[in-house]
Design a protein around this motif. Structure first.
Motif, short mmCIF file in Angstrom:
data_model
loop_
_atom_site.label_atom_id
_atom_site.label_comp_id
_atom_site.label_asym_id
_atom_site.label_seq_id
_atom_site.Cartn_x
_atom_site.Cartn_y
_atom_site.Cartn_z
N ASP A 1 0.41 -1.18 0.31
CA ASP A 1 0.05 -0.06 0.11
C ASP A 1 0.97 1.21 0.31
OD1 ASP A 1 -2.53 -0.42 0.35
OD2 ASP A 1 -1.90 -1.76 1.85
N VAL A 2 0.36 2.56 -1.03
CA VAL A 2 1.24 3.60 -0.94
C VAL A 2 -0.52 4.54 -0.28
CG1 VAL A 2 2.69 4.71 -2.04
CG2 VAL A 2 2.60 2.76 -2.36
N LEU A 3 0.37 5.22 0.22
CA LEU A 3 -0.86 5.61 1.19
C LEU A 3 -0.12 7.59 1.20
CD1 LEU A 3 -1.97 4.96 4.70
CD2 LEU A 3 -2.98 4.40 2.39
N ILE A 4 -0.52 8.78 0.28
CA ILE A 4 -0.12 9.82 -0.02
C ILE A 4 -1.09 10.98 0.12
CG2 ILE A 4 0.42 11.63 -1.64
CD1 ILE A 4 0.57 9.41 -3.49
N GLN A 5 0.08 11.88 1.51
CA GLN A 5 -0.81 12.73 2.16
C GLN A 5 -1.33 14.05 1.29
OE1 GLN A 5 -0.66 11.98 6.33
NE2 GLN A 5 0.50 13.57 5.60
N THR A 6 -2.62 14.64 1.40
CA THR A 6 -2.44 15.78 -0.03
C THR A 6 -3.48 16.67 0.27
OG1 THR A 6 -2.74 16.28 -2.00
CG2 THR A 6 -3.34 14.65 -1.82
N ARG A 7 -3.40 17.84 0.24
CA ARG A 7 -4.93 18.77 0.14
C ARG A 7 -5.15 19.12 -1.42
NH1 ARG A 7 -2.64 23.82 2.60
NH2 ARG A 7 -4.48 25.06 2.54
N TYR A 8 -4.61 18.53 -2.16
CA TYR A 8 -5.55 18.57 -3.59
C TYR A 8 -5.05 17.05 -4.51
CZ TYR A 8 -3.19 23.16 -2.70
OH TYR A 8 -3.36 24.29 -2.59
N ALA A 9 -6.56 16.58 -4.01
CA ALA A 9 -6.08 15.22 -4.06
C ALA A 9 -7.30 15.06 -5.55
CB ALA A 9 -7.78 14.79 -3.16
N SER A 10 -7.63 15.92 -6.23
CA SER A 10 -8.38 15.98 -7.45
C SER A 10 -7.52 16.49 -8.85
CB SER A 10 -9.69 17.00 -7.48
OG SER A 10 -9.23 18.54 -7.05
N HIS A 11 -6.61 16.54 -7.82
CA HIS A 11 -4.86 16.77 -9.14
C HIS A 11 -4.97 15.90 -10.24
CE1 HIS A 11 -1.44 18.40 -11.06
NE2 HIS A 11 -2.03 19.63 -10.37
N PRO A 12 -5.27 15.96 -11.22
CA PRO A 12 -4.61 15.26 -12.49
C PRO A 12 -3.82 14.68 -12.39
CG PRO A 12 -4.60 17.09 -13.34
CD PRO A 12 -4.89 17.09 -11.48
N LEU A 13 -2.87 14.59 -11.77
CA LEU A 13 -1.05 14.03 -11.47
C LEU A 13 -1.36 12.69 -10.96
CD1 LEU A 13 2.27 15.09 -11.06
CD2 LEU A 13 1.13 13.86 -9.39
N PHE A 14 -2.84 13.14 -9.73
CA PHE A 14 -2.59 12.03 -8.70
C PHE A 14 -3.25 10.71 -8.80
CE2 PHE A 14 -1.48 15.32 -5.71
CZ PHE A 14 -0.68 14.66 -4.95
N ALA A 15 -4.25 10.87 -10.09
CA ALA A 15 -5.01 10.35 -10.87
C ALA A 15 -4.31 9.53 -11.30
CB ALA A 15 -6.81 11.17 -11.39
N SER A 16 -3.18 10.54 -12.37
CA SER A 16 -2.69 9.09 -13.01
C SER A 16 -1.69 8.24 -12.36
CB SER A 16 -1.37 10.15 -13.82
OG SER A 16 -2.03 10.82 -14.97
N LEU A 17 -1.06 8.79 -11.34
CA LEU A 17 -0.19 7.48 -10.34
C LEU A 17 -0.87 6.67 -9.69
CD1 LEU A 17 2.62 7.73 -9.09
CD2 LEU A 17 1.24 8.80 -6.64
N MET A 18 -2.28 6.87 -9.32
CA MET A 18 -2.73 5.86 -8.84
C MET A 18 -3.36 5.42 -9.57
SD MET A 18 -5.90 8.17 -6.65
CE MET A 18 -6.49 7.01 -6.26
N ARG A 19 -3.28 4.96 -10.87
CA ARG A 19 -4.17 4.21 -11.93
C ARG A 19 -1.81 3.53 -12.57
NH1 ARG A 19 -6.75 8.16 -14.27
NH2 ARG A 19 -4.77 8.34 -15.90
N HIS A 20 -1.01 4.65 -11.71
CA HIS A 20 0.13 3.48 -12.59
C HIS A 20 0.49 3.54 -13.81
CE1 HIS A 20 1.49 1.26 -8.32
NE2 HIS A 20 0.02 1.42 -8.57
N ASP A 21 -0.38 5.37 -14.18
CA ASP A 21 -0.02 5.61 -15.91
C ASP A 21 0.29 6.26 -16.49
OD1 ASP A 21 -1.00 5.76 -18.14
OD2 ASP A 21 -3.08 7.01 -17.93
N TYR A 22 1.90 5.89 -16.49
CA TYR A 22 2.93 6.98 -16.83
C TYR A 22 2.96 7.09 -18.32
CZ TYR A 22 7.05 9.03 -18.55
OH TYR A 22 7.76 9.52 -18.62
N ALA A 23 2.56 6.11 -18.93
CA ALA A 23 2.16 6.65 -20.70
C ALA A 23 1.28 7.47 -20.40
CB ALA A 23 1.65 5.51 -21.19
N GLY A 24 0.08 7.34 -19.76
CA GLY A 24 -1.16 9.11 -20.21
C GLY A 24 -0.15 10.58 -19.39
N PHE A 25 0.10 10.17 -18.10
CA PHE A 25 0.55 11.13 -17.67
C PHE A 25 1.57 11.58 -18.69
CE2 PHE A 25 4.66 13.32 -15.74
CZ PHE A 25 4.24 14.40 -15.00
N ALA A 26 3.16 11.08 -18.93
CA ALA A 26 3.71 10.81 -20.25
C ALA A 26 3.13 12.37 -21.35
CB ALA A 26 4.79 10.86 -20.49
N ALA A 27 1.70 11.84 -21.42
CA ALA A 27 1.63 12.20 -23.33
C ALA A 27 0.33 13.77 -22.95
CB ALA A 27 -0.20 11.51 -24.06
#
Length: 824
Positions: free
Chosen positions: A687-713
């Protein structure tokens, strides 16, 4: 031609054609040696040569009132300087093989591309001891490495005299017993004070110290050609890697031959490239290219998720390269971004290749040790060279493969002196030699990813973890805004869900890792009464509170002071720390979990040589329950029992002025997340738990999916629209002065010169000069001017002409140019 007669210097000559073959001198005619020296002058220096010498030879020459070491770059019979003014070469180091043509071509390219003199590039690439003539005889005599072994019949006596409470010494003794022999680096990985301990044990007669010549550890080439390829799964190769469990990046354990589909495809592709490269080298020689990213042999981008077994691919590729049949004693260069990654990776390579000579090259080595390792590589005695960015400039006459691990890491870019990129030079060097280069990363740089998308790099994908049943960790967000509203932020910014998860791991006997990329106790000390804060007097920065040492420290200039007992402005006794660093988090966890074993790994806790290796060894040995660390723990480490990663304060880089900040943050979080659940678990993934005040940021959405390709695009599209790298090429002119006005005036003058008709090019854009984000460091004010162009060749031609004009200016400032800057 430039002259320096008024400084009593030797005469100098242009080096524009320094690589052109020189005609040999006529018999009986004294030759002229054009020598590269470590000076800021963009010249070669002419000396009379009355003895035999070859291109690339190290020589001792007079320079002013000193005797210095240089490299013979040209040999000719003519000089534009009057013969009476030519000074003579003092001595030639005939005992050392000359530096090869390929090494000098690399130096020549770096000099041209990064707009520096050849001497400024070539001489610093050679260890300091080799540039000191009085040390030459001693270095020639030291053609080996010290190794330690337990004296015959002394094992039981040694173990009886090393109590269990001395855990580091006990590990060292067990390591000696397990491995048979250890060298100094291997010993330090087990015990930070290994040098003193081994000296005591040797005096007691428990340990024997032997000097093993490099050539005795190199496998005979003829036997290697006839012998069967080594079995990568040989159980006898288990040595230091098993003791420490430092099986980096899930390299296959001894006795295991099974590869994942991605690993097998990658190994096969590199194998084919090595074979093709051998044939290609025999056909033709490539032409020099001004760009470091236009390879004749396309680089491999090894894109594998964390734990996918990239190290195993490296190991098998190295095994293939070492046994290439087109060259005797083939060599391999393996680059890592940081010194603390070297010992454990070295242990894995030594375990896999016990019969090959391996040396390390990094700034953490003592000067003598570094010189001996460099010499072993230069002589071809060392077949595997493992090092940080400076190793890319080592002399390797039989180089056949380059591996760049964690290729995305900004540590590969030198930030002082010659500001080169080791990754880019590795690519250029491989292109020039027509050999494969493997760039490995779970989060490739956007530059490399874009080139793979364009087909300029060959992407090798490894989307699954190598260990059976080990899957990527679950990434979850802890919304700190919600936690605060529910009053579930328990202590020092640590949320209740995170603390509960840590407690569950403690009860299960598993390890947790907390990541906070800010060392010290608190970023600033503050007075509530008058608003005083602990500013650094020499920098535009705050003094960081280091509570255990009771010191305030500036992390930029190194200034220190005691913690004041009262506010210096108003006398208030109530001074409060603001913000949190690793020391404060460690203190909070110690209060919350008094029975847990804690360890902190950052630049403060690892200041002593060998201390980082010792701390990592404790983690691997299961002697730590909770590890708190900075970016030092985020990559390259295979913590087999870490099942929880907590990230504290991940938001600071989300809204940075630096356009690369999001790329770096995503890579950092992906890398640290990859430390969780690397071994198979019955309870599922880590498990990876990330404390953040900006949970809706798109960077975190890609991170939760382990989607480097989508983030890079998404990031590349933003940069394409904004015309930022990799869609443009940049250079940065920085000026430093006691007064900011002087630095700004110089940059404005430089901009005016660039606008003259001789330099004006519509493809070149110059930004307005501006002060740097952190204006003052160590009492010096700084400003910058950005130059960019969509055409790399046009930018290079402009910079060459521009630098020639700027060097002629006399201004009360220090300035330097950085090509392909990473920080603006």
């Amino acid at each position: 031609m430039t002259r320096a007669d008024d400084l009593s210097e030797p005469s100098v000559a242009s080096h524009d054609d320094a690589l052109a073959p020189a005609a040999p001198p006529r018999a009986g005619t004294p030759a002229i040696a054009r020598v590269a020296l470590d000076t800021p002058l963009i010249t070669l220096f002419d000396y009379r040569l009355d003895q035999a010498a070859s291109l690339g030879q190290l020589v001792q020459v007079p320079f002013g009132r000193r005797q210095v070491v240089g490299v013979v770059w040209e040999l000719t019979q003519r000089s534009e300087v009057a013969p009476a003014k030519l000074r003579e070469v003092t001595s030639v180091w005939h005992e050392l093989p000359p530096l090869g043509d390929d090494w000098r071509e690399l130096m020549q390219f770096a000099s041209r591309y990064y707009q520096r003199g050849i001497g400024e590039v070539a001489l610093p690439a050679i260890p300091g001891h080799l540039r000191t003539p009085m040390r030459w005889p001693r270095l020639l005599a030291q053609r080996g490495v010290q190794r330690f072994r337990i004296a015959d019949g002394a094992l039981s006596t040694l173990m009886e005299n090393v109590p269990a409470r001395l855990r580091a010494q006990r590990r060292l003794a067990e390591g000696l017993a397990q491995a048979g022999t250890l060298d100094a680096d291997e010993a330090k990985a087990l015990c930070a004070k290994a040098a003193d301990v081994l000296k005591q044990w040797a005096a007691a007669g428990w340990v024997v110290v032997e000097t093993v010549p490099f050539h005795e550890t190199v496998r005979d080439a003829e036997d290697a050609e006839d012998a069967e390829r080594p079995d990568d799964g040989d159980a006898s190769s288990s040595t230091l890697a098993e003791v420490l469990d430092d099986d980096v990046d899930s390299a296959s354990p001894p006795g295991t031959k099974t590869l994942t589909v991605g690993q097998a495809d990658a190994v096969g592709a590199i194998h084919d490239a090595l074979i093709a490269a051998g044939a290609q080298r025999l056909d033709k020689t490539p032409t020099t290219d001004d760009a470091p990213d236009t390879p004749a042999c396309p680089p491999f981008l090894l894109y594998g998720v964390t734990g996918s077994g990239k190290t195993e691919v490296y190991l098998r590729a190295v095994a293939e390269a070492l046994h290439t049949r087109d060259v005797r004693d083939a060599q391999v260069l393996v680059l890592v971004p940081e010194i603390n990654l070297t010992p454990q990776l070295e242990g894995v390579f030594r375990a896999r290749f016990p019969d090959e000579t391996l040396v390390t090259l990094h700034s953490g080595l003592a000067e003598g040790e570094r010189a001996r390792h460099w010499l072993a590589a230069h002589r071809g005695e060392a077949r595997i060279v493992l090092g940080t960015r400076l190793a890319v400039m080592a002399s390797l006459p039989h180089l056949r493969l380059i591996v760049v691990d964690e290729e995305h890491d900004p540590s590969y870019k030198q930030q002082e002196g010659l500001r080169y990129s080791a990754r880019d030079l590795a690519i250029w060097r491989a292109n020039r030699l027509r050999i494969p280069v493997v760039l490995g990363s779970a989060t490739p740089s956007l530059d490399s990813w874009n080139r793979a998308e364009q087909g300029r790099y060959v992407r090798l994908a490894m989307p699954e973890r190598a260990t059976p049943d080990a899957v990527l960790p679950r990434v979850s967000l802890i919304d700190m805004e919600i936690e605060r509203k529910r009053q579930r932020v328990v202590h020092e910014g640590l949320s209740q869900p995170l603390l509960a998860a840590i407690r569950a791991r403690l009860e299960a006997g598993e390890q947790s890792l907390l990541f906070l990329n800010r060392r010290g106790y608190a970023p600033v000390l503050n007075c509530d009464a008058c608003g005083w804060i602990s500013d650094c007097r020499r920098c535009s920065a705050h003094m960081v509170l280091h509570k255990p040492e009771r010191r305030l420290r500036c992390h930029h200039c190194g200034a220190e002071s005691r913690i004041p007992h009262a506010c210096p402005d108003c006398g208030n006794l109530d001074l409060a720390p603001l913000g949190r660093g690793t020391q404060r988090i460690e203190e909070a966890l110690a209060e919350h979990f008094p029975d847990a074993r804690l360890a902190r790994i950052d630049a403060d806790s690892t200041r002593r040589k060998g201390s980082a290796q010792a701390l990592f060894a404790q983690v691997h040995a299961g002697e730590v329950d909770i590890l708190i660390g900075t970016q030092m723990v985020a990559k390259g480490h295979d913590f087999r029992n870490v099942t929880l990663v907590g990230v504290v304060n991940a938001d600071s880089a989300l809204f940075s002025h630096d356009f690369r900040a999001a790329e770096r943050l995503f890579a950092q979080l992906m890398q640290v997340a990859g430390r969780a659940g690397r071994a198979a678990r019955a309870d599922g993934p880590g498990d990876v738990l990330i404390q953040t005040r900006y949970a809706s940021h798109p960077l975190f959405a890609s991170l939760m999916r382990h989607d480097y390709a989508g983030f890079a695009a998404q990031q590349l599209e933003e940069r394409r629209v904004a015309l930022l790298p990799p869609y443009t090429h940049q250079a940065l002119l920085r000026a430093e002065a006691r007064k900011l006005d002087d630095a700004m005036a110089f940059l404005k003058q430089a901009r005016e010169i660039a606008a003259t008709p001789a330099l004006n090019d519509p493809r070149i854009s110059l930004w307005d000069p501006v002060p740097m984000t952190m204006v003052r460091i160590a009492g010096t004010d700084r400003a910058q001017l950005v130059v960019e162009s969509p055409h790399r060749g046009a930018l290079q031609r402009f910079l060459t002409q521009w630098m020639s004009e700027l060097r002629a200016l006399k201004a009360p400032v220090r300035w330097h140019l950085e090509v392909d800057p990473l920080e603006i």
